[in-house]
Design a protein around this motif. Structure first.
Motif, mmCIF file in Angstrom:
data_model
loop_
_atom_site.group_PDB
_atom_site.id
_atom_site.type_symbol
_atom_site.label_atom_id
_atom_site.label_comp_id
_atom_site.label_asym_id
_atom_site.label_seq_id
_atom_site.Cartn_x
_atom_site.Cartn_y
_atom_site.Cartn_z
ATOM 1 N N GLU A 140 0.867 -1.117 0.120
ATOM 2 C CA GLU A 140 -0.035 -0.101 -0.105
ATOM 3 C C GLU A 140 0.735 1.351 -0.157
ATOM 4 N N PRO A 141 0.448 2.275 -0.574
ATOM 5 C CA PRO A 141 1.376 3.431 -0.773
ATOM 6 C C PRO A 141 0.580 4.432 0.612
ATOM 7 N N TYR A 142 1.756 5.351 1.004
ATOM 8 C CA TYR A 142 1.298 6.445 1.817
ATOM 9 C C TYR A 142 2.073 7.716 1.297
ATOM 10 N N TRP A 143 1.838 8.722 2.240
ATOM 11 C CA TRP A 143 2.736 9.906 2.218
ATOM 12 C C TRP A 143 3.830 9.892 2.878
ATOM 13 N N ARG A 144 5.021 9.884 1.966
ATOM 14 C CA ARG A 144 6.120 9.908 2.689
ATOM 15 C C ARG A 144 6.312 11.407 3.072
ATOM 16 N N LEU A 145 6.076 12.533 2.582
ATOM 17 C CA LEU A 145 5.911 13.890 3.157
ATOM 18 C C LEU A 145 4.468 14.188 2.699
ATOM 19 N N ASP A 146 4.072 14.982 3.597
ATOM 20 C CA ASP A 146 3.031 15.881 3.400
ATOM 21 C C ASP A 146 2.797 16.660 1.981
ATOM 22 N N PRO A 147 1.822 16.412 1.198
ATOM 23 C CA PRO A 147 1.691 17.216 -0.141
ATOM 24 C C PRO A 147 1.470 18.608 0.162
ATOM 25 N N PRO A 148 2.305 19.366 -0.514
ATOM 26 C CA PRO A 148 1.961 20.725 -0.282
ATOM 27 C C PRO A 148 0.780 21.657 -0.914
ATOM 28 N N ASP A 149 0.400 20.752 -2.197
ATOM 29 C CA ASP A 149 -0.740 21.320 -2.853
ATOM 30 C C ASP A 149 -1.399 20.399 -3.617
ATOM 31 N N GLN A 150 -2.338 20.817 -4.444
ATOM 32 C CA GLN A 150 -3.160 19.746 -5.107
ATOM 33 C C GLN A 150 -2.260 19.372 -6.045
ATOM 34 N N ASP A 163 -6.882 10.829 0.262
ATOM 35 C CA ASP A 163 -6.878 9.418 -0.438
ATOM 36 C C ASP A 163 -5.869 8.308 0.346
ATOM 37 N N LEU A 164 -4.560 9.101 0.850
ATOM 38 C CA LEU A 164 -3.796 8.490 1.414
ATOM 39 C C LEU A 164 -3.420 8.895 2.840
ATOM 40 N N ARG A 165 -2.914 7.840 3.860
ATOM 41 C CA ARG A 165 -2.352 8.412 5.116
ATOM 42 C C ARG A 165 -0.919 8.758 5.147
ATOM 43 N N SER A 166 -0.255 9.195 6.052
ATOM 44 C CA SER A 166 0.953 8.997 6.337
ATOM 45 C C SER A 166 1.557 7.568 6.918
ATOM 46 N N LEU A 167 3.014 7.203 6.898
ATOM 47 C CA LEU A 167 3.184 5.915 7.400
ATOM 48 C C LEU A 167 2.668 5.772 8.804
ATOM 49 N N PRO A 168 2.779 6.608 9.843
ATOM 50 C CA PRO A 168 2.244 6.416 11.162
ATOM 51 C C PRO A 168 0.499 6.290 10.902
ATOM 52 N N GLY A 169 -0.218 6.922 10.157
ATOM 53 C CA GLY A 169 -1.441 6.984 9.741
ATOM 54 C C GLY A 169 -2.063 5.658 9.312
ATOM 55 N N LEU A 170 -1.103 5.067 8.228
ATOM 56 C CA LEU A 170 -1.506 3.795 7.550
ATOM 57 C C LEU A 170 -1.299 2.701 8.813
ATOM 58 N N VAL A 171 -0.151 2.677 9.334
ATOM 59 C CA VAL A 171 0.282 1.508 10.492
ATOM 60 C C VAL A 171 -1.025 1.809 11.633
ATOM 61 N N GLY A 172 -1.645 2.909 11.938
ATOM 62 C CA GLY A 172 -2.591 3.087 12.663
ATOM 63 C C GLY A 172 -3.733 2.537 12.275
ATOM 64 N N ASP A 180 -2.524 -6.526 13.972
ATOM 65 C CA ASP A 180 -1.330 -6.204 14.234
ATOM 66 C C ASP A 180 -0.322 -6.135 13.167
ATOM 67 N N VAL A 181 0.338 -5.270 13.072
ATOM 68 C CA VAL A 181 1.617 -5.336 11.993
ATOM 69 C C VAL A 181 2.705 -5.894 12.746
ATOM 70 N N VAL A 182 3.074 -7.014 11.991
ATOM 71 C CA VAL A 182 4.181 -7.845 12.520
ATOM 72 C C VAL A 182 5.363 -7.854 11.620
ATOM 73 N N ILE A 242 5.127 -3.171 1.851
ATOM 74 C CA ILE A 242 4.501 -4.312 2.049
ATOM 75 C C ILE A 242 4.490 -4.568 3.576
ATOM 76 N N PHE A 243 3.293 -4.800 4.178
ATOM 77 C CA PHE A 243 3.020 -4.776 5.559
ATOM 78 C C PHE A 243 2.508 -6.366 5.989
ATOM 79 N N ALA A 244 3.151 -7.075 6.828
ATOM 80 C CA ALA A 244 2.526 -8.273 7.267
ATOM 81 C C ALA A 244 1.498 -8.043 8.463
ATOM 82 N N LEU A 245 0.549 -8.532 8.399
ATOM 83 C CA LEU A 245 -0.174 -8.476 9.428
ATOM 84 C C LEU A 245 -0.957 -10.099 9.898
#
Length: 250
Positions: A140-150, A163-172, A180-182, A242-245
């Motif tokens: 799954e993709p996530y924002w590596r950095l917050d996008p500054p504009d459209q 449409d995407l979360r940050s990495l902490p947001g995605l893990v959350g 659980d992310v393992v 890639i996240f193992a759950l």
């Protein structure tokens, strides 16, 4: 039922159809330490590189399902090349409607959560084929950095920043869904380059050989725009992993 031709032209030379390298895929296989004979169902399996190499290296068995006739044929050829065609099967079909006849040890969808209408729906779909206590793999993709504009959002192929979360947001989010992310393996900027940059050569060679094709104008425009878009936006702002759950108990 098939993918548009542009996908197979763009990814003609690729074995892995997402921004993870062969080395990172091998790292994940070693980290999971699956027992030989583990059964894996891979939805949207592409050219089957994960299933084929893990069958060779770790003795897994399983099935890949993909909507592309070209990718499915390539996956079958790869299985034969690696001598694992007796252990793995590749099915041309709609992954969004596929459920294993019997629960498997590992289910995966690496980079195609659109098959379930997004992450929650894909997790629900995959769980229908997973035995209790089994592993789920999600790319799954996530924002590596917050996008500054459209403009940045759209250059990363998203409609809006939400449409995407940050990495902490995605893990959350995985936790919110009860998992659980393992383990995880994350793409880096070089991984993105190795996925995206070869597409430009594929496009250019195809254009040189097919100047009168009905797709030529569309793919010419893509080649005009893609390199600058990638270095300005995608490799800077877009992460992927890639996240193992494992399902939380209780």
């Amino acid at each position: 039922m098939d993918l548009p031709r542009s996908f197979t032209i763009r990814e003609h030379s690729h074995r892995i159809l997402n921004p993870v390298t062969a080395g990172k895929l091998a790292t994940l296989g070693r980290a999971l330490d699956l027992p030989p004979g583990s059964r894996l169902l891979d939805l949207a399996s592409g050219k089957g590189e994960m299933l084929c190499t893990w069958a060779r290296d770790h003795g897994v068995r399983g099935t890949g399902v993909d909507v592309s006739t070209v990718f499915t044929a390539a996956a079958r050829a790869r299985a034969a090349e690696l001598g694992v065609d007796g252990a793995v099967t590749f099915v041309h079909g709609d992954a969004s409607a596929y459920v294993a006849d019997e629960p498997v040890d590992v289910v995966s969808c690496i980079g195609a959560t659109w098959i379930g209408g997004g992450l929650p729906g894909t997790v629900e779909l995959l769980e229908r084929s997973l035995r209790p206590g089994g592993l789920m793999l999600i790319g799954e993709p996530y924002w590596r950095l917050d996008p500054p504009d459209q403009a940045t959002v759209e250059a990363c192929h998203m409609r809006e920043a939400g449409d995407l979360r940050s990495l902490p947001g995605l893990v959350g989010q995985f936790g919110e869904l009860g998992w659980d992310v393992v383990e995880m393996v994350l793409a880096d900027q070089d991984s993105w380059d190795r996925y995206v940059a070869p597409q430009w050569l594929n496009l250019r060679r195809w254009l040189d050989s097919n100047p009168e094709d009905e797709l030529a104008a569309e793919l010419r425009a893509e080649l005009d725009e893609s390199p600058l878009r990638h270095v300005r936006y995608q490799r800077e702002y877009l992460g992927w992993g890639i996240f193992a759950l494992m399902r939380r108990s209780g």
